[in-house]
Write a protein that holds these residues in place. Structure first.
Motif, PDB file in Angstrom:
ATOM      1  N   LEU A 114       8.924   0.216   7.222  1.00  0.00           N
ATOM      2  CA  LEU A 114       7.963  -0.778   6.749  1.00  0.00           C
ATOM      3  C   LEU A 114       6.564  -0.397   7.151  1.00  0.00           C
ATOM      4  O   LEU A 114       6.364   0.365   8.097  1.00  0.00           O
ATOM      5  N   GLN A 115       5.615  -0.937   6.391  1.00  0.00           N
ATOM      6  CA  GLN A 115       4.205  -0.807   6.778  1.00  0.00           C
ATOM      7  C   GLN A 115       3.635  -2.214   6.941  1.00  0.00           C
ATOM      8  O   GLN A 115       3.605  -2.747   8.039  1.00  0.00           O
ATOM      9  N   CYS A 116       3.265  -2.886   5.840  1.00  0.00           N
ATOM     10  CA  CYS A 116       2.744  -4.248   6.010  1.00  0.00           C
ATOM     11  C   CYS A 116       3.858  -5.240   6.336  1.00  0.00           C
ATOM     12  O   CYS A 116       3.610  -6.284   6.923  1.00  0.00           O
ATOM     13  N   GLY A 117       5.079  -4.933   5.914  1.00  0.00           N
ATOM     14  CA  GLY A 117       6.217  -5.790   6.226  1.00  0.00           C
ATOM     15  C   GLY A 117       6.482  -6.907   5.243  1.00  0.00           C
ATOM     16  O   GLY A 117       7.451  -7.665   5.408  1.00  0.00           O
ATOM     17  N   TYR A 118       5.646  -7.022   4.216  1.00  0.00           N
ATOM     18  CA  TYR A 118       5.811  -8.172   3.317  1.00  0.00           C
ATOM     19  C   TYR A 118       7.136  -8.117   2.567  1.00  0.00           C
ATOM     20  O   TYR A 118       7.803  -9.129   2.396  1.00  0.00           O
ATOM     21  N   CYS A 119       7.520  -6.928   2.156  1.00  0.00           N
ATOM     22  CA  CYS A 119       8.758  -6.797   1.383  1.00  0.00           C
ATOM     23  C   CYS A 119      10.001  -6.739   2.263  1.00  0.00           C
ATOM     24  O   CYS A 119      11.127  -6.831   1.769  1.00  0.00           O
ATOM     25  N   CYS A 122       8.203  -2.427  -3.125  1.00  0.00           N
ATOM     26  CA  CYS A 122       7.380  -2.212  -1.935  1.00  0.00           C
ATOM     27  C   CYS A 122       6.084  -1.565  -2.382  1.00  0.00           C
ATOM     28  O   CYS A 122       6.108  -0.563  -3.095  1.00  0.00           O
ATOM     29  N   ARG A 123       4.963  -2.120  -1.928  1.00  0.00           N
ATOM     30  CA  ARG A 123       3.664  -1.574  -2.323  1.00  0.00           C
ATOM     31  C   ARG A 123       3.149  -0.541  -1.336  1.00  0.00           C
ATOM     32  O   ARG A 123       2.101   0.054  -1.569  1.00  0.00           O
ATOM     33  N   CYS A 124       3.849  -0.345  -0.226  1.00  0.00           N
ATOM     34  CA  CYS A 124       3.277   0.468   0.859  1.00  0.00           C
ATOM     35  C   CYS A 124       3.995   1.775   1.136  1.00  0.00           C
ATOM     36  O   CYS A 124       3.350   2.795   1.351  1.00  0.00           O
ATOM     37  N   THR A 125       5.311   1.730   1.220  1.00  0.00           N
ATOM     38  CA  THR A 125       6.018   2.812   1.922  1.00  0.00           C
ATOM     39  C   THR A 125       6.409   3.994   1.053  1.00  0.00           C
ATOM     40  O   THR A 125       6.735   5.055   1.582  1.00  0.00           O
TER      41      THR A 125
HETATM   42  S1  FES Z   1       5.915  -2.551   3.568  1.00  0.00           S
HETATM   43 FE1  FES Z   1       4.242  -3.432   2.519  1.00  0.00          FE
HETATM   44  S2  FES Z   1       5.119  -4.095   0.631  1.00  0.00           S
HETATM   45 FE2  FES Z   1       6.717  -2.989   1.606  1.00  0.00          FE
END
Ligand code: FES
Ligand code: FES
Length: 168
Positions: free
Chosen positions: A101-106, A144-147
């Motif tokens: 995870l990065q931001c953790g939202y997903c 996921c928008r980050c990983t």
């Molecule tokens: S970790 Fe940021 S949207 Fe998946």
């Protein structure tokens, strides 16, 4: 205010009896009525999977379900995944260890969708190593928008390897 209807559900092992608006979505019931804000709302249109929980053991996007449709169900949210003593679920360990995870939202939705996969595999007697392809297929409804997904897949694979008997 619209009509309300009675609702009885068991969430993370705890029974709840409520009166809810007939049009209330399950995700809003979980977050706003029960305070289980680990279940996220990313799109509200069944696209992102951030709201994924287990309903009677199967993953469901709770923004696509009316709360009353879950009447009588057993629901597991991300808050119900760790043990009572705080021991993390193997999937939570996997996401931590593999930097899934990065931001953790997903992340809560990813973990709940992955829990469905591992439980289904266990039900079929398929415990242990899981292929990248199978993980990606199981998580295709979760965005996921980050990983870039790579470490998410590794996290689920690590959990599958680590846990011969995952129960949720
Ligand atoms: S970790 Fe940021 S949207 Fe998946
Ligand atoms: S909030 Fe439910 S799928 Fe996006």
């Amino acid at each position: 205010m619209g009509a309300t209807v009675p609702l009885k559900v068991t969430v993370n092992g705890e029974a709840h009896a409520s009166e809810v608006p007939a049009r209330m979505l399950l995700v809003h019931y979980l977050r706003d009525e029960l305070g289980l804000t680990g279940t996220h709302v990313g799109c509200d249109t069944s696209s992102c999977g951030a709201c994924t929980c287990l309903v009677d053991g199967e993953s469901a996007k709770t923004c696509t379900v009316l709360a009353v449709q879950a009447d009588g169900s057993e629901i597991t949210t991300i808050e119900g995944m760790a043990g009572a003593d705080g021991t993390l679920h193997p999937l939570q360990e996997g996401f931590w260890a593999e930097h899934g995870l990065q931001c953790g939202y997903c992340t809560p939705g990813m973990i709940m969708a992955a829990a469905d996969l591992l439980a289904r595999r266990e039900g079929a007697g398929r415990v242990g190593a899981v292929s990248e392809q199978e993980v990606r297929k199981a998580l295709e409804g979760n965005l996921c928008r980050c990983t870039g997904y790579h470490n998410i897949v590794k996290a689920v694979q690590a959990a599958a390897e680590a846990s011969r008997r995952i129960t949720v």
